[in-house]
Design an enzyme around this catalytic site. Structure first.
Site, PDB file in Angstrom:
ATOM      1  N   PHE A   1       0.858  -1.185   0.000  1.00  0.00           N
ATOM      2  CA  PHE A   1       0.000   0.000   0.000  1.00  0.00           C
ATOM      3  C   PHE A   1       0.890   1.230   0.000  1.00  0.00           C
ATOM      4  O   PHE A   1       1.765   1.368   0.859  1.00  0.00           O
ATOM      5  CB  PHE A   1      -0.926   0.027   1.226  1.00  0.00           C
ATOM      6  CG  PHE A   1      -1.884   1.186   1.178  1.00  0.00           C
ATOM      7  CD1 PHE A   1      -3.058   1.105   0.436  1.00  0.00           C
ATOM      8  CD2 PHE A   1      -1.598   2.372   1.826  1.00  0.00           C
ATOM      9  CE1 PHE A   1      -3.930   2.182   0.354  1.00  0.00           C
ATOM     10  CE2 PHE A   1      -2.461   3.461   1.755  1.00  0.00           C
ATOM     11  CZ  PHE A   1      -3.634   3.366   1.017  1.00  0.00           C
TER      12      PHE A   1
ATOM     13  N   ASP B   1       9.197   2.769   1.834  1.00  0.00           N
ATOM     14  CA  ASP B   1       8.008   3.475   2.316  1.00  0.00           C
ATOM     15  C   ASP B   1       7.867   3.202   3.809  1.00  0.00           C
ATOM     16  O   ASP B   1       7.399   2.144   4.224  1.00  0.00           O
ATOM     17  CB  ASP B   1       6.786   2.977   1.536  1.00  0.00           C
ATOM     18  CG  ASP B   1       5.492   3.681   1.948  1.00  0.00           C
ATOM     19  OD1 ASP B   1       5.463   4.279   3.053  1.00  0.00           O
ATOM     20  OD2 ASP B   1       4.514   3.620   1.185  1.00  0.00           O
TER      21      ASP B   1
ATOM     22  N   LYS C   1       2.628   9.360   8.572  1.00  0.00           N
ATOM     23  CA  LYS C   1       1.670   9.106   9.651  1.00  0.00           C
ATOM     24  C   LYS C   1       2.025   9.685  11.034  1.00  0.00           C
ATOM     25  O   LYS C   1       1.350  10.568  11.508  1.00  0.00           O
ATOM     26  CB  LYS C   1       1.382   7.612   9.730  1.00  0.00           C
ATOM     27  CG  LYS C   1       0.555   7.148   8.516  1.00  0.00           C
ATOM     28  CD  LYS C   1      -0.048   5.782   8.683  1.00  0.00           C
ATOM     29  CE  LYS C   1      -1.147   5.542   7.675  1.00  0.00           C
ATOM     30  NZ  LYS C   1      -0.747   4.764   6.494  1.00  0.00           N
TER      31      LYS C   1
HETATM   32  C1  LIG Z   1      -1.016   5.081   5.094  1.00  0.00           C
HETATM   33  C2  LIG Z   1       0.047   4.753   4.135  1.00  0.00           C
HETATM   34  C3  LIG Z   1       0.271   5.531   2.983  1.00  0.00           C
HETATM   35  C4  LIG Z   1      -0.633   6.665   2.576  1.00  0.00           C
HETATM   36  O1  LIG Z   1      -0.607   7.725   3.467  1.00  0.00           O
HETATM   37  P1  LIG Z   1      -1.752   8.864   3.371  1.00  0.00           P
HETATM   38  O2  LIG Z   1      -1.325   9.849   4.400  1.00  0.00           O
HETATM   39  O3  LIG Z   1      -3.054   8.200   3.656  1.00  0.00           O
HETATM   40  O4  LIG Z   1      -1.704   9.413   2.001  1.00  0.00           O
HETATM   41  C5  LIG Z   1       1.346   5.203   2.184  1.00  0.00           C
HETATM   42  N1  LIG Z   1       2.150   4.171   2.484  1.00  0.00           N
HETATM   43  C6  LIG Z   1       1.967   3.402   3.570  1.00  0.00           C
HETATM   44  C7  LIG Z   1       2.916   2.281   3.849  1.00  0.00           C
HETATM   45  C8  LIG Z   1       0.896   3.647   4.420  1.00  0.00           C
HETATM   46  O5  LIG Z   1       0.694   2.860   5.480  1.00  0.00           O
END
Ligand SMILES: *Cc1c(COP(=O)(O)O)cnc(C)c1O
Length: 390
Positions: free
Chosen positions: A135, A220, A249
């Site tokens: 994701f 990420d 986050k």
């Molecule tokens: C939550 C998340 C995102 C997206 O972040 P948003 O602030 O919702 O755009 C991207 N990568 C990972 C691994 C995530 O957990």
């Protein structure tokens, strides 16, 4: 009108992109939330790994008050404080030698990484390889980087230049790195995909492969970063240093702020005008991030996450109804031995515990990093009860 469960509630003016649980939260403190009826909940979700210092942390609240009474925003056409300090702290925590771009979210941090990879790659070298089950966000490009084809269908055509390979399959990755590929983008633990750690062997292999092929290794850390896994960064568990790291986050403890870090030689592929954001790095968001990082360093949150994560994992492992526990630190997945994770999560909510059904059969638990053993006992007692119910 017929009652259609997927249409927006007639009393709401919000687009039906979420199906919110029937609870309205009005207040939070530490590891607890209170709803509009005055009921208290143990929070094992932290707003999706966001409020790592707990709700209403006084240092962050104070920083926000200060900033809002001083200067909220002046634009990136000028220098402001304290973005530089936050960037330098992030760079130090990432081992040094890099530069930072501020965004407002995780998806935007990844957009920055993807654009940077293309600029760095140069003409004809634009591809990004990511993993199935990953994701990376909801914008068109990060949606395509997200290795979940079902989420793509309704939004075709998506931007070109993305390819997916099986998670933890080095041979598949090797075959996917063709000459037009500029970067590999991976999570240290697949979070939304079900809490699946990458493992040392895989990340070390990816690093080696990226070096051999001359492509960027982009990690990420939007969910795993800033202590969540028991180290500052998820990749530290595997001993492989990436070229680009994205974070968001937990960075503002609830205030929207993200960042893309890259090794200086990579980051310098960007020139003025190549990328931008009206709000990115503005004083309000940067003040929240500065306060959050200061508290995180003072309290050494990675070691707290490691200790409390071990305690929570132990509780879960001994629980009837839990088949196995996976994850790192305070990013845990509990595979249920029977029963529907969504039903269990909603029974927990009714009884005062917030957990997330990350798959049909697994719960995700990510309490604040400052959670106490007492709150873990309280939360796991509710979970145990909910699991025992038919
Ligand atoms: C939550 C998340 C995102 C997206 O972040 P948003 O602030 O919702 O755009 C991207 N990568 C990972 C691994 C995530 O957990």
């Amino acid at each position: 009108m017929t009652a259609d469960p997927v249409s927006a509630s007639p009393s709401s003016h919000l687009m039906p992109t979420y199906a919110p649980a029937p609870v309205t939260f009005v207040r939070g403190e530490g590891s607890y939330l209170w709803d509009s009826e005055g009921r208290r909940y143990v929070d094992f979700l932290s707003g999706l790994a966001v409020t790592s210092l707990g709700h209403a942390h006084p240092a962050v609240a104070e920083a926000l008050c200060q900033a809002s009474g001083t200067l909220l925003h002046a634009s990136n056409l000028f220098k402001t404080l304290p973005g530089e300090e936050v960037a330098s702290t992030l760079d130090r925590l990432l081992g040094g030698g890099g530069l930072v771009f501020f965004s407002n979210s995780g998806a935007e941090a990844n957009e920055c990484a993807i654009k940077l990879a293309r600029k760095w790659g140069g003409p004809g070298r634009y591809g990004v390889v990511s993993a199935y089950g990953s994701f990376h966000g909801r914008t068109l490009a990060t949606l395509h980087a997200t290795g979940q084809p079902a989420k793509h269908e309704a939004f075709q055509p998506l931007p070109e230049g993305f390819r997916h390979v099986a998670w933890r399959d080095l041979d598949a990755l090797e075959r996917a790195i063709t000459p037009e590929v500029a970067a590999v983008l991976l999570e240290p633990v697949q979070g939304e995909g079900g809490v699946w750690p990458a493992g040392r062997e895989y990340f070390a292999g990816v690093r080696k492969l990226c070096d051999e092929r001359g492509v960027l290794f982009m990690v990420d850390e939007v969910q795993t970063g800033l202590g969540r896994t028991g180290r500052w960064w998820g990749f530290e568990h595997y001993g492989a240093r990436p070229d680009v790291v994205t974070v968001a986050k937990a960075l503002g403890n609830g205030v929207p702020v993200g960042a893309c870090w890259a090794r200086r030689e990579v980051a310098e592929a960007f020139r003025p005008g190549d990328h931008g954001s009206t709000f990115g790095g503005q004083p309000l968001a940067a003040s929240a991030a500065r306060a959050t990082l200061r508290v995180m360093e003072e309290l050494d949150v990675p070691s707290l996450a490691a200790a409390r994560g071990a305690y929570l994992a132990e509780r879960l492992e001994g629980m009837s109804g839990v088949a196995s526990v996976r994850g790192l630190g305070l990013l845990l997945g509990a595979e249920l031995s029977g029963g529907n994770a969504r039903e269990v999560a909603s029974r927990c909510l009714e009884q005062g515990l917030i957990v997330n059904a990350v798959t049909a059969t697994a719960l995700r638990l990510e309490p604040p990093l400052l959670v106490g053993e007492e709150q873990i006992d309280e939360g796991t007692a509710i979970l145990e009860k909910a699991l025992g119910q038919p």
